[in-house]
Design a protein around this motif. Structure first.
Motif, PDB file in Angstrom:
ATOM      1  N   THR A   1      -0.600  13.395  12.947  1.00 43.47           N
ATOM      2  CA  THR A   1       0.664  12.782  12.736  1.00 43.47           C
ATOM      3  C   THR A   1       1.231  13.002  11.242  1.00 43.47           C
ATOM      4  N   PRO A   2       2.719  12.666  11.774  1.00 44.12           N
ATOM      5  CA  PRO A   2       3.669  13.252  10.541  1.00 44.12           C
ATOM      6  C   PRO A   2       3.399  12.249   9.591  1.00 44.12           C
ATOM      7  N   ALA A   3       3.653  12.457   8.471  1.00 46.45           N
ATOM      8  CA  ALA A   3       3.838  11.540   6.855  1.00 46.45           C
ATOM      9  C   ALA A   3       4.343  10.561   6.960  1.00 46.45           C
ATOM     10  N   PRO A   4       4.323   9.112   7.043  1.00 46.35           N
ATOM     11  CA  PRO A   4       5.892   8.353   6.830  1.00 46.35           C
ATOM     12  C   PRO A   4       6.571   8.811   6.056  1.00 46.35           C
ATOM     13  N   PRO A   5       7.507   8.193   5.966  1.00 46.97           N
ATOM     14  CA  PRO A   5       8.950   8.540   5.056  1.00 46.97           C
ATOM     15  C   PRO A   5       8.126   8.271   3.491  1.00 46.97           C
ATOM     16  N   PRO A   6       9.143   7.726   2.498  1.00 45.87           N
ATOM     17  CA  PRO A   6       8.378   7.325   1.569  1.00 45.87           C
ATOM     18  C   PRO A   6       8.965   5.323   1.427  1.00 45.87           C
ATOM     19  N   GLU A   7      10.159   5.477   2.412  1.00 44.98           N
ATOM     20  CA  GLU A   7      10.204   3.425   2.471  1.00 44.98           C
ATOM     21  C   GLU A   7       9.604   2.570   3.344  1.00 44.98           C
ATOM     22  N   ALA A   8       8.523   4.036   4.433  1.00 35.35           N
ATOM     23  CA  ALA A   8       7.136   2.757   4.729  1.00 35.35           C
ATOM     24  C   ALA A   8       6.463   2.152   3.550  1.00 35.35           C
ATOM     25  N   SER A   9       6.756   3.163   2.266  1.00 36.03           N
ATOM     26  CA  SER A   9       5.626   2.240   1.296  1.00 36.03           C
ATOM     27  C   SER A   9       6.376   0.667   0.788  1.00 36.03           C
ATOM     28  N   GLN A  10       7.624   0.992   0.766  1.00 42.10           N
ATOM     29  CA  GLN A  10       8.458  -0.556   0.307  1.00 42.10           C
ATOM     30  C   GLN A  10       8.449  -1.711   0.607  1.00 42.10           C
ATOM     31  N   LEU A  11       8.602  -2.487   0.458  1.00 38.78           N
ATOM     32  CA  LEU A  11       8.156  -4.144   0.311  1.00 38.78           C
ATOM     33  C   LEU A  11      10.021  -4.334   1.468  1.00 38.78           C
ATOM     34  N   VAL A  12       9.931  -5.049   2.413  1.00 37.46           N
ATOM     35  CA  VAL A  12      11.259  -4.970   2.850  1.00 37.46           C
ATOM     36  C   VAL A  12      12.178  -6.373   2.126  1.00 37.46           C
ATOM     37  N   PRO A  13      13.300  -6.163   2.346  1.00 33.47           N
ATOM     38  CA  PRO A  13      14.578  -6.720   1.605  1.00 33.47           C
ATOM     39  C   PRO A  13      14.717  -8.440   2.044  1.00 33.47           C
ATOM     40  N   GLU A  14      14.003  -8.588   3.062  1.00 30.15           N
ATOM     41  CA  GLU A  14      13.441  -9.835   3.194  1.00 30.15           C
ATOM     42  C   GLU A  14      12.373 -10.239   3.089  1.00 30.15           C
ATOM     43  N   ALA A  15      11.679  -9.828   2.507  1.00 33.97           N
ATOM     44  CA  ALA A  15      10.113 -10.573   1.851  1.00 33.97           C
ATOM     45  C   ALA A  15      10.384 -11.589   0.223  1.00 33.97           C
ATOM     46  N   GLY A  16      12.082 -11.025  -0.310  1.00 30.68           N
ATOM     47  CA  GLY A  16      12.735 -11.864  -1.564  1.00 30.68           C
ATOM     48  C   GLY A  16      11.100 -11.717  -2.623  1.00 30.68           C
ATOM     49  N   VAL A  17      11.571 -11.316  -2.996  1.00 30.68           N
ATOM     50  CA  VAL A  17      10.744 -10.505  -4.685  1.00 30.68           C
ATOM     51  C   VAL A  17      11.496 -10.849  -5.540  1.00 30.68           C
ATOM     52  N   GLU A  18      11.638 -11.760  -6.499  1.00 26.66           N
ATOM     53  CA  GLU A  18      11.654 -12.022  -7.559  1.00 26.66           C
ATOM     54  C   GLU A  18      11.274 -11.498  -8.746  1.00 26.66           C
TER      55      GLU A  18
ATOM     56  N   VAL B   1       0.609  -1.477  -0.038  1.00 24.65           N
ATOM     57  CA  VAL B   1      -0.129  -0.308   0.244  1.00 24.65           C
ATOM     58  C   VAL B   1       0.935   1.530  -0.550  1.00 24.65           C
ATOM     59  N   LEU B   2       0.781   2.122  -0.707  1.00 28.48           N
ATOM     60  CA  LEU B   2       1.369   3.568  -0.976  1.00 28.48           C
ATOM     61  C   LEU B   2       0.545   4.106   0.330  1.00 28.48           C
ATOM     62  N   VAL B   3       1.318   4.268   1.343  1.00 24.78           N
ATOM     63  CA  VAL B   3       0.296   4.789   2.586  1.00 24.78           C
ATOM     64  C   VAL B   3       0.503   6.240   2.904  1.00 24.78           C
ATOM     65  N   ASN B   4       0.817   7.206   1.743  1.00 24.86           N
ATOM     66  CA  ASN B   4       0.320   8.231   2.022  1.00 24.86           C
ATOM     67  C   ASN B   4      -0.060   9.359   0.816  1.00 24.86           C
ATOM     68  N   ASP B   5      -0.303   7.586  -0.283  1.00 25.59           N
ATOM     69  CA  ASP B   5      -1.539   7.985  -0.938  1.00 25.59           C
ATOM     70  C   ASP B   5      -3.443   7.350  -0.403  1.00 25.59           C
ATOM     71  N   MET B   6      -2.827   6.971   1.036  1.00 27.03           N
ATOM     72  CA  MET B   6      -3.911   6.601   1.201  1.00 27.03           C
ATOM     73  C   MET B   6      -5.268   7.273   1.626  1.00 27.03           C
ATOM     74  N   LEU B   7      -6.562   6.637   0.745  1.00 30.14           N
ATOM     75  CA  LEU B   7      -7.741   7.739   1.137  1.00 30.14           C
ATOM     76  C   LEU B   7      -8.152   8.339   2.953  1.00 30.14           C
ATOM     77  N   ALA B   8      -7.808   9.429   3.463  1.00 27.57           N
ATOM     78  CA  ALA B   8      -8.140   9.688   4.975  1.00 27.57           C
ATOM     79  C   ALA B   8      -9.573  10.117   4.739  1.00 27.57           C
ATOM     80  N   ARG B   9     -10.733   9.860   5.465  1.00 25.34           N
ATOM     81  CA  ARG B   9     -11.912  10.342   6.508  1.00 25.34           C
ATOM     82  C   ARG B   9     -12.398   9.706   7.430  1.00 25.34           C
ATOM     83  N   PRO B  10     -12.817  10.876   7.865  1.00 25.43           N
ATOM     84  CA  PRO B  10     -13.254  11.249   9.428  1.00 25.43           C
ATOM     85  C   PRO B  10     -12.969   9.630   9.814  1.00 25.43           C
ATOM     86  N   ALA B  11     -12.655   9.453  11.015  1.00 25.60           N
ATOM     87  CA  ALA B  11     -13.254   8.137  11.897  1.00 25.60           C
ATOM     88  C   ALA B  11     -12.983   8.385  13.281  1.00 25.60           C
ATOM     89  N   ASP B  12     -13.565   7.546  14.230  1.00 29.20           N
ATOM     90  CA  ASP B  12     -13.072   7.465  15.559  1.00 29.20           C
ATOM     91  C   ASP B  12     -12.006   6.928  16.066  1.00 29.20           C
TER      92      ASP B  12
END
Length: 196
Positions: free
Chosen positions: A77-94, A58-69
């Protein structure tokens, strides 16, 4: 537990949000490290048998935010850094894997996931990832509504609270498909029977 069977040529492993913003959270009942480790084991078994492996993030900084309890990211809350949306290297994408970017909890809306699966004649989806009751559940509901058969790798997913994970696995997922452990699925895959 009743055995099931599926055609590995028409089966895909779909792993949800194995990225920095989720894997590095405090999770239960399984840690992010355990979830990623089990996902990697499943992915390798699936690749070895010619099945499709899909990573969704998920591209966390592009997520739709609506009022919620109880918003996941409270106002101010500060926006997450760009790497927050990146798959962790340990996930092993090939190189042969598919990577899908989404902008909401579920992986089908606004993405090419359904088209990619249907063009490969996928009928069964093995679900895994973080968080059980957010991205995994939302994607599973969308898949169920589209007629896919579902298998849930119970210990290849986790949530922020063990009770939320357990409720989804014991109640919702059993109504939508089959819930099995990673070890059970791997044993079945290694046996080459396609039965789980």
């Amino acid at each position: 537990m009743e055995d099931i069977s599926f055609d590995l040529a028409r089966t895909a492993l779909v792993m949800i949000d194995l990225q920095h913003s989720t894997v590095e959270r405090a999770l239960a009942p399984y840690s992010g490290e355990q979830v990623v480790g089990n996902c990697v084991l499943l992915a390798q078994q699936m690749r070895n048998r010619g099945s499709l492996v899909v990573y969704v993030h998920v591209l966390v900084n592009d997520m739709l935010a609506r009022p919620a309890d109880a918003p996941l990211r409270p106002p101010g809350t500060p926006a997450p850094p760009p790497e927050a949306s990146q798959l962790v290297p340990e996930a092993g994408v090939e190189a042969t894997d598919i990577v899908i970017a989404k902008r909401q909890w579920g992986a089908f809306y606004g993405t090419a996931l359904d088209q990619l699966l249907r063009r490969r004649q996928v009928r069964t989806i093995i679900m895994a990832g973080i968080a059980t009751n957010y991205g995994v559940e939302s994607t599973a509901r969308e898949a169920f509504d589209r007629g896919y058969e579902l298998v849930f790798a119970e210990d290849a997913m986790s949530s922020m609270h063990a009770d939320a994970h357990n409720f989804a696995c014991q109640n919702l997922f059993r109504a939508m498909g089959r819930v099995r452990s990673t070890a059970h699925l791997i044993k079945t895959l290694q046996a080459g029977t396609g039965e789980a």
